[in-house]
Structures are given as structure tokens and as C-alpha cells.
Design a protein around this motif. Structure first.
Motif, PDB file in Angstrom:
ATOM      1  N   GLY A   8       0.445   7.434   1.205  1.00 12.35           N
ATOM      2  CA  GLY A   8      -1.019   7.193   1.682  1.00 12.35           C
ATOM      3  C   GLY A   8      -1.729   6.110   0.958  1.00 12.35           C
ATOM      4  N   GLY A   9      -1.382   5.718  -0.138  1.00 13.92           N
ATOM      5  CA  GLY A   9      -2.226   4.603  -0.829  1.00 13.92           C
ATOM      6  C   GLY A   9      -1.886   3.333   0.169  1.00 13.92           C
ATOM      7  N   GLY A  10      -2.992   2.240  -0.331  1.00 14.31           N
ATOM      8  CA  GLY A  10      -3.053   1.144   0.444  1.00 14.31           C
ATOM      9  C   GLY A  10      -4.339   0.233   0.176  1.00 14.31           C
ATOM     10  N   GLY A  16     -14.522   2.562   3.088  1.00 14.88           N
ATOM     11  CA  GLY A  16     -13.448   3.327   3.789  1.00 14.88           C
ATOM     12  C   GLY A  16     -13.045   4.650   3.339  1.00 14.88           C
ATOM     13  N   SER A  17     -11.970   5.128   3.743  1.00 15.01           N
ATOM     14  CA  SER A  17     -11.476   6.579   3.459  1.00 15.01           C
ATOM     15  C   SER A  17      -9.642   6.117   3.444  1.00 15.01           C
ATOM     16  CB  SER A  17     -11.647   7.479   4.666  1.00 15.01           C
ATOM     17  OG  SER A  17     -12.993   7.725   4.598  1.00 15.01           O
ATOM     18  N   LEU A  18      -9.078   7.010   2.643  1.00 11.52           N
ATOM     19  CA  LEU A  18      -7.986   7.196   2.618  1.00 11.52           C
ATOM     20  C   LEU A  18      -7.432   8.632   2.386  1.00 11.52           C
ATOM     21  CD1 LEU A  18      -6.489   4.311   0.154  1.00 11.52           C
ATOM     22  CD2 LEU A  18      -6.080   4.558   2.738  1.00 11.52           C
ATOM     23  N   ARG A  19      -6.317   9.016   2.959  1.00 14.05           N
ATOM     24  CA  ARG A  19      -5.875  10.603   2.634  1.00 14.05           C
ATOM     25  C   ARG A  19      -4.386  10.159   1.766  1.00 14.05           C
ATOM     26  NH1 ARG A  19      -3.001  14.991   6.423  1.00 14.05           N
ATOM     27  NH2 ARG A  19      -4.044  16.855   5.530  1.00 14.05           N
ATOM     28  N   LEU A  20      -4.294  10.852   0.787  1.00 13.28           N
ATOM     29  CA  LEU A  20      -3.149  10.755  -0.025  1.00 13.28           C
ATOM     30  C   LEU A  20      -2.543  12.162   0.139  1.00 13.28           C
ATOM     31  CD1 LEU A  20      -4.250   9.256  -3.334  1.00 13.28           C
ATOM     32  CD2 LEU A  20      -3.923   7.995  -1.245  1.00 13.28           C
ATOM     33  N   SER A  21      -1.123  11.853   0.280  1.00 15.27           N
ATOM     34  CA  SER A  21      -0.208  13.149   0.272  1.00 15.27           C
ATOM     35  C   SER A  21       0.709  13.240  -0.948  1.00 15.27           C
ATOM     36  CB  SER A  21       0.426  13.110   1.638  1.00 15.27           C
ATOM     37  OG  SER A  21      -0.349  13.129   2.644  1.00 15.27           O
ATOM     38  N   LEU A 120      -0.619   3.314  -5.232  1.00 11.70           N
ATOM     39  CA  LEU A 120      -1.325   2.329  -5.665  1.00 11.70           C
ATOM     40  C   LEU A 120      -2.510   2.299  -4.323  1.00 11.70           C
ATOM     41  CD1 LEU A 120      -2.757   0.033  -7.233  1.00 11.70           C
ATOM     42  CD2 LEU A 120      -1.241  -1.568  -6.054  1.00 11.70           C
ATOM     43  N   VAL A 121      -3.796   2.423  -4.710  1.00 12.76           N
ATOM     44  CA  VAL A 121      -5.250   2.386  -3.864  1.00 12.76           C
ATOM     45  C   VAL A 121      -5.627   1.399  -4.348  1.00 12.76           C
ATOM     46  CG1 VAL A 121      -7.173   3.546  -3.240  1.00 12.76           C
ATOM     47  CG2 VAL A 121      -5.252   4.919  -3.542  1.00 12.76           C
ATOM     48  N   THR A 122      -5.993   0.278  -3.490  1.00 13.61           N
ATOM     49  CA  THR A 122      -6.769  -0.733  -3.772  1.00 13.61           C
ATOM     50  C   THR A 122      -7.939  -0.828  -3.017  1.00 13.61           C
ATOM     51  OG1 THR A 122      -4.874  -1.998  -4.440  1.00 13.61           O
ATOM     52  CG2 THR A 122      -6.687  -3.403  -3.990  1.00 13.61           C
ATOM     53  N   VAL A 123      -9.229  -0.884  -3.511  1.00 15.39           N
ATOM     54  CA  VAL A 123     -10.242  -0.953  -2.580  1.00 15.39           C
ATOM     55  C   VAL A 123     -11.168  -2.430  -2.768  1.00 15.39           C
ATOM     56  CG1 VAL A 123     -12.606   0.005  -2.070  1.00 15.39           C
ATOM     57  CG2 VAL A 123     -10.707   1.494  -2.896  1.00 15.39           C
ATOM     58  N   SER A 124     -11.230  -3.112  -1.617  1.00 14.47           N
ATOM     59  CA  SER A 124     -11.740  -4.508  -1.617  1.00 14.47           C
ATOM     60  C   SER A 124     -13.467  -4.544  -1.540  1.00 14.47           C
ATOM     61  CB  SER A 124     -11.023  -5.211  -0.612  1.00 14.47           C
ATOM     62  OG  SER A 124     -11.350  -4.913   0.646  1.00 14.47           O
TER      63      SER A 124
END
Length: 125
Positions: A8-10, A16-21, A120-124
């Protein structure tokens, strides 16, 4: 062989939002706490969130509280982390972890026996 596999990373824009599993295999953790930690470049690993065995009690890092929701589905042996209103400072590798001793949502990394490889979660900005 016990495995925890995060997904679920990216890359996401600020706000924005993300949902990790995190899917566990090899054994069940339905009677134990599970948690999420993160490690940003050049920084130490830090606690993000934890949930008790039943999913009813949670614990969040103060800086992120209000933007996170941790949950679990014991039937699927999976824990989730919903992250909202992301900021560039949230950029990090996010790891899930599972305890084999504690049922309550403990913050200390040392009580978690199993760890995933991270996503990895990258927030721009």
C-alpha cells in the motif's frame, strides 16, 4: 515460516491519503498486539500506531494522532493503517510488527517479535 508482508505504500501528494496493509502468514496473531513503525532517512525508527488483539484499543504517536486509524481483521490475519492529510515529513519506510506476548497496544519496539520488510511512503510537497 512466519512472514509479515506490507503493501500500500507509494508516492502521494501532500494532503493525500494512503492505506497500508500488513498480511501475516505462518501463524496467527489474533491474540496479540500488532503495530506500525516508521523510519525516515537518517533518522531512528519510531512508533506510529498499535492495536490490541481485539481491535478495540489503539495507541497512536502524538505527532500523528488525528490523522491515523489503525485497524485489524483477525479473520484475515491482517492489520491496516489509514493515513490522512499526509505531509512530506511523513516520508519514511513503514514497518508492521507483531507481538507474541502482549495483547495491549504497546509502543516499545522491543516487545514486537516479528517484523515486515517495510513499505516506502513518499509524500511530495
Amino acid at each position: 515460516q512466519v512472514q509479515l508482508v506490507e503493501s500500500g505504500g507509494g508516492l502521494v501528494q501532500a494532503g493525500g491519503s494512503l492505506r497500508l496493509s500488513c498480511a501475516a502468514s505462518g501463524r496467527t496473531f489474533s491474540r496479540y498486539a500488532m503495530g506500525w513503525f516508521r523510519q525516515a532517512p537518517g533518522k531512528e525508527r519510531e512508533f506510529v500506531a498499535a492495536v490490541d488483539w481485539s481491535g478495540t484499543s489503539t495507541n497512536y504517536a502524538g505527532a500523528m494522532k488525528g490523522r491515523l486509524t489503525i485497524s485489524r481483521d483477525n479473520a484475515k490475519n491482517t492489520v491496516y493503517l489509514q493515513m490522512n492529510s499526509l505531509v512530506p515529513e511523513d516520508t519514511a519506510v513503514y514497518y508492521c510488527a507483531a507481538s507474541t506476548v502482549y495483547q495491549t497496544p504497546v509502543r516499545a519496539a522491543s516487545i514486537y517479535a516479528y517484523w515486515g520488510q517495510g513499505t516506502l511512503v513518499t509524500v511530495s510537497s
